[in-house]
Design an enzyme around this catalytic site. Structure first.
Site, PDB file in Angstrom:
ATOM      1  N   ASP A  73      -7.630   3.207  -6.752  1.00  0.00           N
ATOM      2  CA  ASP A  73      -7.881   2.958  -5.334  1.00  0.00           C
ATOM      3  C   ASP A  73      -9.385   3.083  -5.126  1.00  0.00           C
ATOM      4  O   ASP A  73      -9.939   4.186  -5.225  1.00  0.00           O
ATOM      5  CB  ASP A  73      -7.124   3.978  -4.482  1.00  0.00           C
ATOM      6  CG  ASP A  73      -7.305   3.764  -2.986  1.00  0.00           C
ATOM      7  OD1 ASP A  73      -8.242   3.053  -2.585  1.00  0.00           O
ATOM      8  OD2 ASP A  73      -6.519   4.338  -2.204  1.00  0.00           O
ATOM      9  N   VAL A  74     -10.053   1.963  -4.849  1.00  0.00           N
ATOM     10  CA  VAL A  74     -11.517   1.986  -4.791  1.00  0.00           C
ATOM     11  C   VAL A  74     -12.061   2.768  -3.607  1.00  0.00           C
ATOM     12  O   VAL A  74     -13.267   3.029  -3.539  1.00  0.00           O
ATOM     13  CB  VAL A  74     -12.116   0.556  -4.788  1.00  0.00           C
ATOM     14  CG1 VAL A  74     -11.734  -0.194  -6.055  1.00  0.00           C
ATOM     15  CG2 VAL A  74     -11.699  -0.210  -3.533  1.00  0.00           C
ATOM     16  N   ASN A 100     -14.872  -6.834  -6.690  1.00  0.00           N
ATOM     17  CA  ASN A 100     -14.059  -7.874  -6.087  1.00  0.00           C
ATOM     18  C   ASN A 100     -13.013  -7.373  -5.099  1.00  0.00           C
ATOM     19  O   ASN A 100     -12.577  -8.127  -4.235  1.00  0.00           O
ATOM     20  CB  ASN A 100     -13.370  -8.657  -7.218  1.00  0.00           C
ATOM     21  CG  ASN A 100     -12.285  -9.576  -6.730  1.00  0.00           C
ATOM     22  OD1 ASN A 100     -12.561 -10.588  -6.077  1.00  0.00           O
ATOM     23  ND2 ASN A 100     -11.033  -9.235  -7.027  1.00  0.00           N
ATOM     24  N   TYR A 168     -13.761  -8.019   8.759  1.00  0.00           N
ATOM     25  CA  TYR A 168     -14.021  -8.695   7.488  1.00  0.00           C
ATOM     26  C   TYR A 168     -15.427  -9.284   7.465  1.00  0.00           C
ATOM     27  O   TYR A 168     -16.181  -9.097   6.505  1.00  0.00           O
ATOM     28  CB  TYR A 168     -12.981  -9.799   7.283  1.00  0.00           C
ATOM     29  CG  TYR A 168     -13.129 -10.567   5.997  1.00  0.00           C
ATOM     30  CD1 TYR A 168     -12.637 -10.046   4.799  1.00  0.00           C
ATOM     31  CD2 TYR A 168     -13.742 -11.816   5.970  1.00  0.00           C
ATOM     32  CE1 TYR A 168     -12.756 -10.749   3.607  1.00  0.00           C
ATOM     33  CE2 TYR A 168     -13.864 -12.523   4.784  1.00  0.00           C
ATOM     34  CZ  TYR A 168     -13.373 -11.994   3.610  1.00  0.00           C
ATOM     35  OH  TYR A 168     -13.507 -12.690   2.438  1.00  0.00           O
ATOM     36  N   LYS A 172     -18.680  -8.340   5.008  1.00  0.00           N
ATOM     37  CA  LYS A 172     -19.254  -9.315   4.081  1.00  0.00           C
ATOM     38  C   LYS A 172     -20.750  -9.530   4.358  1.00  0.00           C
ATOM     39  O   LYS A 172     -21.521  -9.798   3.430  1.00  0.00           O
ATOM     40  CB  LYS A 172     -18.478 -10.632   4.133  1.00  0.00           C
ATOM     41  CG  LYS A 172     -17.063 -10.510   3.570  1.00  0.00           C
ATOM     42  CD  LYS A 172     -17.050  -9.948   2.154  1.00  0.00           C
ATOM     43  CE  LYS A 172     -15.649  -9.877   1.577  1.00  0.00           C
ATOM     44  NZ  LYS A 172     -15.623  -9.352   0.193  1.00  0.00           N
TER      45      LYS A 172
END
Length: 263
Positions: A73-74, A100, A168, A172
């Site tokens: 789990d990042v 990613n 999102y 980004k």
């Protein structure tokens, strides 16, 4: 045990860590790296999905590139540290991080996005990417020979948003700042960092584009998509460059998606 030099006398294979490797672009990139003779560490939250990525890569031949699955789990610093410690213990070094792992989150009007919804996207897309980049940076700085490469998965949303995508899109845009800072801070240690901005690769996350997705003018429209393997080839090209060269930013998109111009 760190990998030894190959029997043909060549240097050990380069080692890549791919996050979000259980599906979509992560899976496609992992397979492309294996085809290019990289050893690949597959990271992601779902152990069965990682196992499927490894299975679909085909049998590992004696002396060929290795594949290792490490459920991670990042958003958890302890799990990220364990991921990179495992990679180094098993293979001796880390040459590449493909950063990613990501999520789009709930596509709802801005006023309906809850703080928990916001944090869920920021935790994975931004904090998770930072934690993985930090752990990779530490490994690449400490290893001998020093250096490596980090490739961050951005998005065309780093340049232009979709409706109902504030979390999102914000992450980004932030990914671009992360990429630039990593590039600068990595210079003394031979650590290169680039970003690939992807538009409409055919994955589970983009399924709505093939049935109709909200446009800036309020209409629903089907959008063209491209094969995720086309993205993977670009990542492999970026990864294969010598550390003296870097693709700082690359955009790979479905040719006819409504992005350039006004649609």
């Amino acid at each position: 045990m760190p990998q030894e030099a190959r029997q043909d006398g060549a240097a050990p294979r380069k080692v890549a860590v791919v996050t979000g490797a259980g599906s979509g672009i992560g899976r496609a990139v992992a397979h492309a790296l294996l085809d290019a003779h990289w050893t690949v560490v597959l990271a992601g939250r779902r152990a069965p999905a990682l196992a499927e990525t490894a299975r679909l890569a085909g049998p590992v031949e004696a002396g060929g590139p290795a594949v290792l699955t490490v459920p991670t789990d990042v958003t958890r610093p302890d799990q990220v540290d364990a991921l990179f410690a495992t990679a180094r213990e098993r293979f001796g070094r880390v040459d590449l991080l493909f950063n990613n792992a990501g999520t789009f989150g709930r596509a709802v009007p801005l006023e309906d996005l809850s703080p928990d919804d916001w944090r869920a996207v920021v935790d994975v897309n931004l904090t998770g990417s930072f934690l993985c980049a930090q752990a990779a940076f530490r490994a690449m700085k400490a290893q001998e020979p020093q250096g490596g490469r980090i490739i961050n998965n951005g998005s065309v949303s780093a340049h232009a948003p979709r409706p109902h995508s504030v979390a999102y899109t914000a992450t980004k845009h932030a990914m671009t700042g992360l990429t630039k800072s990593l590039s600068l801070d990595g210079r003394p240690y031979g650590i290169a960092c680039g970003q690939i901005d992807i538009g409409n690769a055919a994955t589970e996350m983009t399924g709505r584009m093939q049935t109709g997705i909200l446009q800036a003018n309020g209409e629903l429209a089907v959008e063209p998509v491209m094969d995720a393997a086309d993205v993977a080839r670009t990542v492999v090209h970026m990864a294969a460059l010598p550390l003296a060269a870097n693709v700082q930013f690359a955009t790979v998109m479905a040719t006819n998606m409504p992005y350039i111009g006004r649609g």
